[in-house]
Design an enzyme around this catalytic site. Sequence first.
Site, PDB file in Angstrom:
ATOM      1  N   CYS A 245       0.829  -1.207   0.000  1.00 51.65           N
ATOM      2  CA  CYS A 245       0.000   0.000   0.000  1.00 51.65           C
ATOM      3  C   CYS A 245       0.867   1.263   0.000  1.00 51.65           C
ATOM      4  O   CYS A 245       1.517   1.557  -0.980  1.00 51.65           O
ATOM      5  CB  CYS A 245      -0.986  -0.055   1.169  1.00 51.65           C
ATOM      6  SG  CYS A 245      -2.345   1.109   1.025  1.00 51.65           S
ATOM      7  N   HIS A 246       0.895   2.028   1.103  1.00 52.91           N
ATOM      8  CA  HIS A 246       1.810   3.173   1.189  1.00 52.91           C
ATOM      9  C   HIS A 246       3.174   2.777   1.745  1.00 52.91           C
ATOM     10  O   HIS A 246       4.081   3.604   1.810  1.00 52.91           O
ATOM     11  CB  HIS A 246       1.207   4.283   2.048  1.00 52.91           C
ATOM     12  CG  HIS A 246       0.091   5.031   1.382  1.00 52.91           C
ATOM     13  ND1 HIS A 246      -1.230   4.727   1.574  1.00 52.91           N
ATOM     14  CD2 HIS A 246       0.111   6.081   0.512  1.00 52.91           C
ATOM     15  CE1 HIS A 246      -1.990   5.557   0.852  1.00 52.91           C
ATOM     16  NE2 HIS A 246      -1.213   6.374   0.193  1.00 52.91           N
TER      17      HIS A 246
ATOM     18  N   GLU B 291      -5.209   7.272  -4.722  1.00 51.71           N
ATOM     19  CA  GLU B 291      -4.991   8.490  -3.921  1.00 51.71           C
ATOM     20  C   GLU B 291      -6.033   9.543  -4.283  1.00 51.71           C
ATOM     21  O   GLU B 291      -6.555  10.249  -3.414  1.00 51.71           O
ATOM     22  CB  GLU B 291      -3.567   9.021  -4.158  1.00 51.71           C
ATOM     23  CG  GLU B 291      -3.011   9.836  -3.011  1.00 51.71           C
ATOM     24  CD  GLU B 291      -2.763   9.030  -1.744  1.00 51.71           C
ATOM     25  OE1 GLU B 291      -3.658   9.051  -0.860  1.00 51.71           O
ATOM     26  OE2 GLU B 291      -1.710   8.388  -1.616  1.00 51.71           O
TER      27      GLU B 291
END
Length: 225
Positions: A132-133, A163
Amino acid sequence: MTSTRKILIALTSHGDLAGLRPTGYYLAEAAHPWHVFTEAGYTVDFASVAGGRPPVDGEDLTDPIQKAFTEDPEVTAKVGNTPRFADVNQADYDAILFAGGHGAMFDFPNDRDLAALARDLYERGGVVSAVCHGPAALAGITLSDGSPIVAGKNIAAFTDSEEAAVGLTDVVPFLLQSTLEKQGGKHTGADDWQPHVVTDGRLVTGQNPASSTGVAEAVLKVLAS
């Protein structure tokens, strides 16, 4: 590389989403890999940028794995007092997994100790993974030859489209997909929120929270090979 049967899950210490709301590490992205790794007989440890107890985001205790994670006494003790990356010996671990959550965008790319630990682990034959991030960490990692760790590698990460879908394009310090592409990463993405995991050698990446289990399973596959 001699196996230690230990895997490190890396967590953000950043708890403020640019003044909008609290953030931190996304609970599922630590809990689901923890579950996969421990079920396979690995010991899981945790570390964070600032040490101590990292902030949590996205907790869903209707998910039995997240519930088990928060109720496990060993996890509670470890997550309640994480070491900083400077205080971790990468030689103790077969792999590192960078969990996401928006906090990771703010502190992972700028932590030199994190970058050094991941580089040394990778260059001695360990697995570097992120979901993910979490791949924000990769944006700050260069190998000993000076090249970005993602250069020329097939990767996945939270997409620019996702995003935009959460309305944070102008809030995050940079767009993750675009930044990794600028560093030479060959990014592929699935539709928003669909699981997508990419393995390229000893680099394993996943797109979003739905990819957390798949990333952990892919890490085990690489370690088994």
